[in-house]
Design a protein around this motif. Structure first.
Motif, PDB file in Angstrom:
ATOM      1  N   ARG A   1     -13.612  -5.739   1.795  1.00  0.00           N
ATOM      2  CA  ARG A   1     -13.175  -4.385   1.423  1.00  0.00           C
ATOM      3  C   ARG A   1     -14.351  -3.616   0.806  1.00  0.00           C
ATOM      4  O   ARG A   1     -14.487  -3.514  -0.403  1.00  0.00           O
ATOM      5  CB  ARG A   1     -12.007  -4.430   0.445  1.00  0.00           C
TER       6      ARG A   1
ATOM      7  N   SER B   1      -6.056  -5.441  -1.071  1.00  0.00           N
ATOM      8  CA  SER B   1      -5.628  -4.585   0.042  1.00  0.00           C
ATOM      9  C   SER B   1      -6.673  -3.539   0.398  1.00  0.00           C
ATOM     10  O   SER B   1      -6.657  -2.989   1.495  1.00  0.00           O
ATOM     11  CB  SER B   1      -4.314  -3.878  -0.313  1.00  0.00           C
ATOM     12  N   GLY B   2      -7.581  -3.253  -0.542  1.00  0.00           N
ATOM     13  CA  GLY B   2      -8.617  -2.250  -0.288  1.00  0.00           C
ATOM     14  C   GLY B   2      -8.153  -0.830  -0.515  1.00  0.00           C
ATOM     15  O   GLY B   2      -8.867   0.117  -0.156  1.00  0.00           O
ATOM     16  N   ASN B   3      -6.989  -0.644  -1.136  1.00  0.00           N
ATOM     17  CA  ASN B   3      -6.461   0.703  -1.390  1.00  0.00           C
ATOM     18  C   ASN B   3      -7.098   1.270  -2.667  1.00  0.00           C
ATOM     19  O   ASN B   3      -6.655   0.991  -3.779  1.00  0.00           O
ATOM     20  CB  ASN B   3      -4.936   0.656  -1.518  1.00  0.00           C
ATOM     21  N   VAL B   4      -8.130   2.055  -2.487  1.00  0.00           N
ATOM     22  CA  VAL B   4      -8.887   2.581  -3.633  1.00  0.00           C
ATOM     23  C   VAL B   4      -8.042   3.549  -4.447  1.00  0.00           C
ATOM     24  O   VAL B   4      -8.152   3.579  -5.677  1.00  0.00           O
ATOM     25  CB  VAL B   4     -10.182   3.268  -3.148  1.00  0.00           C
TER      26      VAL B   4
ATOM     27  N   ALA C   1     -12.059  -8.619  -3.342  1.00  0.00           N
ATOM     28  CA  ALA C   1     -12.336  -7.504  -2.438  1.00  0.00           C
ATOM     29  C   ALA C   1     -13.539  -7.818  -1.555  1.00  0.00           C
ATOM     30  O   ALA C   1     -13.550  -7.506  -0.359  1.00  0.00           O
ATOM     31  CB  ALA C   1     -12.578  -6.226  -3.235  1.00  0.00           C
TER      32      ALA C   1
ATOM     33  N   SER D   1       0.819  -1.234   0.000  1.00  0.00           N
ATOM     34  CA  SER D   1       0.000   0.000   0.000  1.00  0.00           C
ATOM     35  C   SER D   1       0.844   1.272   0.000  1.00  0.00           C
ATOM     36  O   SER D   1       0.486   2.279   0.619  1.00  0.00           O
ATOM     37  CB  SER D   1      -0.965   0.018   1.195  1.00  0.00           C
TER      38      SER D   1
ATOM     39  N   LEU E   1     -12.679 -10.401   1.164  1.00  0.00           N
ATOM     40  CA  LEU E   1     -11.878  -9.848   2.251  1.00  0.00           C
ATOM     41  C   LEU E   1     -12.576  -8.696   2.968  1.00  0.00           C
ATOM     42  O   LEU E   1     -11.996  -8.059   3.838  1.00  0.00           O
ATOM     43  CB  LEU E   1     -10.525  -9.378   1.699  1.00  0.00           C
TER      44      LEU E   1
ATOM     45  N   LYS F   1     -15.323  -0.393   0.577  1.00  0.00           N
ATOM     46  CA  LYS F   1     -15.087   0.774  -0.284  1.00  0.00           C
ATOM     47  C   LYS F   1     -14.555   0.353  -1.645  1.00  0.00           C
ATOM     48  O   LYS F   1     -14.925   0.933  -2.668  1.00  0.00           O
ATOM     49  CB  LYS F   1     -14.103   1.732   0.401  1.00  0.00           C
ATOM     50  N   MET F   2     -13.699  -0.659  -1.652  1.00  0.00           N
ATOM     51  CA  MET F   2     -13.148  -1.141  -2.914  1.00  0.00           C
ATOM     52  C   MET F   2     -14.237  -1.785  -3.756  1.00  0.00           C
ATOM     53  O   MET F   2     -14.305  -1.585  -4.980  1.00  0.00           O
ATOM     54  CB  MET F   2     -12.020  -2.144  -2.658  1.00  0.00           C
TER      55      MET F   2
END
Length: 380
Positions: free
Chosen positions: A103, A67-70, A98, A16, A101, A105-106
């Motif tokens: 996530r 990872s969910g990193n938008v 996503a 990330s 896991l 927002k992702m």
């Protein structure tokens, strides 16, 4: 690239490091981004041959989704829009991993970017995706959107329910189950599935939304315009609404029929209040239709009545009997004229009775639409 096939982009994305990923991608020409570097997958257990056949691992974008990193996902999709639909290890899409896991927002971002492409996926894959959303408690935000994007296809939902029966008890942010949604949006085929779930119907009937509305309250609410306009004319639209209300009433108990919401309204009260405007439009539509048709029917009755005394060929001067009395064509004329006179006079009376109706909401259920159809038939 290390022995597992991880590039610097894979490692930075997994960690990330947003700024590093952005700087790295800015140093690579766009033509290489779209066709090469961003599409590189990690290896599984075997290094790829010269044709890359064994490279069935994950792209860096897949790691971003996991990872969910938008922000990183946005940076990559600006370079290559196809990344969101490239499957990772196990033939899993980025949006699916996503969801698995949790996530949220992702998932929201990727669904916004790929909602049209997702329609082309296999139904089994879509079901697995929905189940992942439900298990990760992302269901509340996304099940309705995905489900509605399938246009309420009953066979799709039936397959999903048969695999995961507990789905019928899941609720969205409004505390609506899929059947509450079907009732509110008038999805008839979806609602019919409620007859196949047995005693679970009693459990579903216990659910109330934030305003204390049960399923029958929702049936009493005015349908969306897209559903109302399925049939022409306000009177027929109101009849369809009343038929829907009666259909939903079959699956609720007497207690739900008389239950009041937080505003103190029973389902019937909601029905009357929300359909007041449509009922007035229906009355105006019926009156205008009846007036127009009665005017034409009166003119026809006048013409055929006059024709009965002005026979073709005239009458004999000696006895006053029509000269063409024994001709077949004259008999056809006489019979046709008599039938026209009877039907036109009947139409005038029928349309007059339509104008004199009291126009209560119960009349729109059967009496008024049926009278209109019969009147129109006799008029034609």
């Amino acid at each position: 690239m290390n022995k597992e096939g991880h590039t610097a982009l894979h490692i930075a994305t997994a960690a990330s490091h947003t700024h590093f990923v952005e700087q790295l991608l800015n140093k690579i020409p766009d033509e290489e981004n779209t066709s090469g570097y961003l599409n590189i997958k990690t290896y599984t257990s075997v290094r790829p041959d010269d044709e890359g056949n064994a490279a069935t691992g994950n792209t860096a974008f897949f790691y971003a989704a996991a990872s969910g990193n938008v922000k990183i996902a946005q940076i990559m999709l600006e370079k290559n829009k196809d990344l969101a639909m490239i499957e990772g290890r196990g033939n899993v899409l980025p949006i699916h991993i996503a969801a698995l896991l949790g996530r949220g927002k992702m998932v929201r971002y990727l669904y916004k970017e790929t909602k049209y492409e997702l329609q082309a996926t296999q139904i089994e894959d879509l079901i697995a995706f929905l189940v992942a959303l439900i298990n990760a408690d992302i269901y509340k935000q996304y099940f309705i959107s995905v489900y509605m994007s399938r246009r309420g296809k009953a066979e799709f939902l039936a397959t999903l329910i048969s695999s995961y029966p507990d789905l019928v008890l899941k609720v969205d942010e409004n505390k609506y189950t899929i059947f509450h949604i079907a009732v509110k949006h008038r999805h008839v085929e979806i609602f019919k599935l409620i007859y196949e779930i047995g005693s679970m119907t009693d459990v579903i009937n216990v659910y109330r939304d934030g305003n204390g509305n049960n399923m029958l309250h929702l049936a009493g609410m005015l349908a969306p315009a897209s559903q109302l306009n399925v049939v022409p004319g306000a009177a027929l639209q109101l009849q369809r609404e009343l038929l829907w209300f009666e259909e939903v009433k079959k699956v609720v108990s007497l207690r739900e029929m008389e239950e009041k919401n937080k505003k103190g309204d029973t389902p019937r009260d909601v029905l009357l209040k929300q359909h007041k405007g449509l009922m007035q439009q229906g009355e105006n539509w019926l009156r205008n239709t009846a007036n127009s048709c009665m005017l034409v029917a009166t003119l026809i009755a006048t013409v055929v009545f006059t024709a009965a005394f002005t026979v073709p060929g005239g009458n004999g001067q000696d006895n006053g009997i029509p000269i063409l009395l024994n001709q077949i064509c004259f008999k056809i004329f006489a019979i046709s004229d008599a039938i026209s006179l009877i039907f036109s006079a009947s139409s005038v009376l029928c349309f007059l009775s339509l104008l004199a109706s009291r126009y209560s909401i119960e009349d729109f259920h059967f009496k008024l639409p049926t009278t209109l159809i019969l009147d129109t038939f006799s008029f034609l």
